[in-house]
Write an enzyme that holds these catalytic residues in place. Structure first.
Site, PDB file in Angstrom:
ATOM      1  N   ARG A 194       0.862  -1.185   0.000  1.00 32.42           N
ATOM      2  CA  ARG A 194       0.000   0.000   0.000  1.00 32.42           C
ATOM      3  C   ARG A 194       0.895   1.230   0.000  1.00 32.42           C
ATOM      4  O   ARG A 194       2.062   1.178   0.393  1.00 32.42           O
ATOM      5  CB  ARG A 194      -0.937   0.005   1.210  1.00 32.42           C
ATOM      6  CG  ARG A 194      -0.213   0.099   2.536  1.00 32.42           C
ATOM      7  CD  ARG A 194      -1.167  -0.032   3.704  1.00 32.42           C
ATOM      8  NE  ARG A 194      -0.472   0.152   4.982  1.00 32.42           N
ATOM      9  CZ  ARG A 194      -0.314   1.298   5.585  1.00 32.42           C
ATOM     10  NH1 ARG A 194      -0.801   2.407   5.029  1.00 32.42           N
ATOM     11  NH2 ARG A 194       0.318   1.401   6.741  1.00 32.42           N
TER      12      ARG A 194
ATOM     13  N   ARG B 206      -2.406  10.929   2.142  1.00 32.34           N
ATOM     14  CA  ARG B 206      -3.041  11.740   3.175  1.00 32.34           C
ATOM     15  C   ARG B 206      -3.734  12.940   2.534  1.00 32.34           C
ATOM     16  O   ARG B 206      -3.096  13.703   1.822  1.00 32.34           O
ATOM     17  CB  ARG B 206      -1.999  12.238   4.179  1.00 32.34           C
ATOM     18  CG  ARG B 206      -1.331  11.137   4.979  1.00 32.34           C
ATOM     19  CD  ARG B 206      -0.405  11.751   5.999  1.00 32.34           C
ATOM     20  NE  ARG B 206       0.367  10.742   6.694  1.00 32.34           N
ATOM     21  CZ  ARG B 206       1.400  11.013   7.484  1.00 32.34           C
ATOM     22  NH1 ARG B 206       1.780  12.274   7.642  1.00 32.34           N
ATOM     23  NH2 ARG B 206       2.057  10.050   8.098  1.00 32.34           N
TER      24      ARG B 206
ATOM     25  N   ARG C 264      20.773  -5.701   0.785  1.00 32.64           N
ATOM     26  CA  ARG C 264      21.216  -4.460   0.176  1.00 32.64           C
ATOM     27  C   ARG C 264      22.054  -3.720   1.207  1.00 32.64           C
ATOM     28  O   ARG C 264      21.841  -3.834   2.410  1.00 32.64           O
ATOM     29  CB  ARG C 264      20.024  -3.585  -0.243  1.00 32.64           C
ATOM     30  CG  ARG C 264      19.217  -4.157  -1.382  1.00 32.64           C
ATOM     31  CD  ARG C 264      19.987  -4.154  -2.684  1.00 32.64           C
ATOM     32  NE  ARG C 264      20.159  -2.804  -3.215  1.00 32.64           N
ATOM     33  CZ  ARG C 264      20.995  -2.479  -4.187  1.00 32.64           C
ATOM     34  NH1 ARG C 264      21.791  -3.395  -4.712  1.00 32.64           N
ATOM     35  NH2 ARG C 264      21.073  -1.241  -4.623  1.00 32.64           N
TER      36      ARG C 264
ATOM     37  N   ARG D 178      19.593   9.839  -1.132  1.00 33.98           N
ATOM     38  CA  ARG D 178      19.203  10.984  -0.306  1.00 33.98           C
ATOM     39  C   ARG D 178      20.434  11.662   0.277  1.00 33.98           C
ATOM     40  O   ARG D 178      21.531  11.094   0.298  1.00 33.98           O
ATOM     41  CB  ARG D 178      18.247  10.562   0.809  1.00 33.98           C
ATOM     42  CG  ARG D 178      18.787   9.547   1.794  1.00 33.98           C
ATOM     43  CD  ARG D 178      17.709   9.176   2.806  1.00 33.98           C
ATOM     44  NE  ARG D 178      18.184   8.261   3.822  1.00 33.98           N
ATOM     45  CZ  ARG D 178      17.497   7.893   4.887  1.00 33.98           C
ATOM     46  NH1 ARG D 178      16.279   8.373   5.079  1.00 33.98           N
ATOM     47  NH2 ARG D 178      17.987   7.049   5.769  1.00 33.98           N
TER      48      ARG D 178
ATOM     49  N   GLU E  73      23.872   9.092   0.544  1.00 30.92           N
ATOM     50  CA  GLU E  73      23.707   7.645   0.685  1.00 30.92           C
ATOM     51  C   GLU E  73      23.613   6.988  -0.690  1.00 30.92           C
ATOM     52  O   GLU E  73      22.710   7.295  -1.476  1.00 30.92           O
ATOM     53  CB  GLU E  73      22.453   7.321   1.499  1.00 30.92           C
ATOM     54  CG  GLU E  73      22.525   7.794   2.944  1.00 30.92           C
ATOM     55  CD  GLU E  73      21.351   7.328   3.781  1.00 30.92           C
ATOM     56  OE1 GLU E  73      20.508   6.553   3.272  1.00 30.92           O
ATOM     57  OE2 GLU E  73      21.259   7.746   4.950  1.00 30.92           O
TER      58      GLU E  73
ATOM     59  N   TYR F 294      13.758  -6.649   8.641  1.00 27.87           N
ATOM     60  CA  TYR F 294      13.966  -5.215   8.834  1.00 27.87           C
ATOM     61  C   TYR F 294      13.153  -4.763  10.038  1.00 27.87           C
ATOM     62  O   TYR F 294      11.933  -4.895  10.072  1.00 27.87           O
ATOM     63  CB  TYR F 294      13.557  -4.415   7.604  1.00 27.87           C
ATOM     64  CG  TYR F 294      13.822  -2.930   7.807  1.00 27.87           C
ATOM     65  CD1 TYR F 294      15.117  -2.424   7.684  1.00 27.87           C
ATOM     66  CD2 TYR F 294      12.805  -2.072   8.186  1.00 27.87           C
ATOM     67  CE1 TYR F 294      15.376  -1.086   7.922  1.00 27.87           C
ATOM     68  CE2 TYR F 294      13.063  -0.731   8.420  1.00 27.87           C
ATOM     69  CZ  TYR F 294      14.355  -0.254   8.283  1.00 27.87           C
ATOM     70  OH  TYR F 294      14.615   1.065   8.532  1.00 27.87           O
TER      71      TYR F 294
ATOM     72  N   ASP G 253      12.367  -1.557  12.831  1.00 23.57           N
ATOM     73  CA  ASP G 253      12.563  -0.213  13.334  1.00 23.57           C
ATOM     74  C   ASP G 253      13.148  -0.318  14.739  1.00 23.57           C
ATOM     75  O   ASP G 253      13.077  -1.378  15.387  1.00 23.57           O
ATOM     76  CB  ASP G 253      11.236   0.554  13.367  1.00 23.57           C
ATOM     77  CG  ASP G 253      10.793   1.006  11.984  1.00 23.57           C
ATOM     78  OD1 ASP G 253      11.676   1.310  11.158  1.00 23.57           O
ATOM     79  OD2 ASP G 253       9.571   1.042  11.733  1.00 23.57           O
TER      80      ASP G 253
END
Length: 372
Positions: free
Chosen positions: A175, A179, A252, A283, A303, A350, A352
């Site tokens: 998804r 917003r 990666r 970025r 990066e 992965y 957080d």
């Protein structure tokens, strides 16, 4: 397991999982030794002080969570500031707000109301609605249409993964949040910020009463090290632990190019993504903005994504079908071990930061509270 060993736990890796585990174990009168092959503690959250600026050496780390217990936990070691992540995207010299919100839609199409923005999206996605997406490109076009995909998703994603978008699986983008408010806050979480004084303060707080040794390669001294403790907590690569017997898991990686600039402000924002393919980096981070710095100089980091190798740190697991099957083989082996496997690399997932902390707290709760 050596019942007469000097330490209760040998913790391999001084990142967040290892540091939280060591802190909680020490609270319960367990003797821990934390080792890390790097010359510093903190894992990928480590910050290097350059001209008074806390430089996130291994990529930007922005703490965010909806879990008040975890928020209170980290703030018990160091207070966090009010930083809010509001990244920008630069496509061919034009700036767009992220995440995709009413500001973004105005910048793309000049729309001023949610109804106007939704009408453009319906028009742009309409021709793709009958498609059963077979790849990421088709999935993205079906969700957001041509403009957002080609300007803000395609180039960035292809650089990040090192593959064409039509060669990537559709499930990577399940998804894409849209917003319909003028809100540039990237995260929806209730709590967000950066430790005041940098992430090293958090690491120091967690490991204050724990014996730690750096520049120690577990695999080069495995026999001697394992004899020191009753149990191992391993936070490194699970395939390396088992000597790659089933093959290597794929990741990666990132190459960070840090630059010190003799100006007070380079881009006016902590994070600016570069979404066109011809710019090789994804970025630029300007670190002082994480802590609202007023220094006379600034530090930026570009990066560059690349394939992981023995020389490059693994950052993002490639959770495709091949690697998922391979990880399952290692996971089956791990379940037969007394070693505790935790964290991003050991669980090939992965995470957080709040998820890593939550996993370590859950594990130590089961070990030291529920079993007592």
């Amino acid at each position: 397991m050596n019942p007469t060993a000097e330490y209760d736990y040998l913790i391999v890796g001084a990142g967040l999982y290892g540091a939280v585990f060591a802190h909680e174990a020490t609270k319960h009168q367990k003797k821990c030794l934390v080792i890390d092959k790097r010359e510093h503690l903190g894992g990928n959250t480590y910050c290097e002080d350059i001209n008074g600026i806390n430089v996130h050496k291994y990529g930007a780390h922005i703490f965010h969570t909806n879990d008040k217990t975890i928020w209170d936990y980290v703030n018990s070691f160091v207070p966090f500031n009010r930083y809010t992540n509001s990244p920008l995207a630069n496509f061919e010299g034009t700036l767009y707000n992220l995440p995709f919100n009413m500001n973004t839609f105005y910048q793309l199409w000049g729309t001023k109301t949610p109804e106007e923005a939704k009408a453009v999206l319906v028009q742009q996605t309409g021709k793709y609605q009958k498609i059963n997406p077979k790849n990421l490109e088709e999935q993205a076009l079906k969700l957001v249409g041509d403009d957002i995909y080609h300007k803000l998703i395609k180039g960035y994603t292809e650089k990040q993964w090192g593959r064409k978008a039509n060669e990537l699986p559709a499930f990577i983008i399940k998804r894409l949040p849209l917003r319909f408010t003028f809100d540039n806050n990237y995260f929806d979480d209730a709590y967000q910020g950066i430790p005041i004084g940098g992430y090293n303060k958090l690491t120091e707080g967690l490991l204050k009463d724990v014996e730690c040794r750096t520049n120690i390669d577990f695999f080069k001294e495995k026999k001697a090290l394992t004899g020191l403790a009753k149990q191992i907590v391993f936070t490194g690569k699970i395939d390396e632990y088992f000597d790659y017997c089933h093959g290597k898991l794929e990741y990666r990686s990132l190459d960070f190019k840090h630059e010190v600039l003799d100006i007070p402000n380079y881009q006016g924002n902590a994070v600016v993504n570069y979404t066109e393919s011809k710019i090789p980096y994804t970025r630029i981070i300007e670190h002082k903005h994480f802590e609202f710095g007023k220094q006379k100089t600034t530090v930026i980091t570009k990066e560059y994504p690349l394939e992981a190798s023995s020389e490059k740190e693994p950052y993002y697991p490639i959770n495709d079908a091949k690697n998922t099957t391979l990880f399952k083989a290692y996971q089956d082996m791990a379940e037969k071990e007394t070693t505790i496997f935790g964290g991003r690399l050991a669980q090939y997932k992965y995470y957080d930061m709040h998820q890593v902390i939550g996993a370590a707290l859950s594990k130590t709760k089961r070990l030291f509270i529920e079993k007592s």
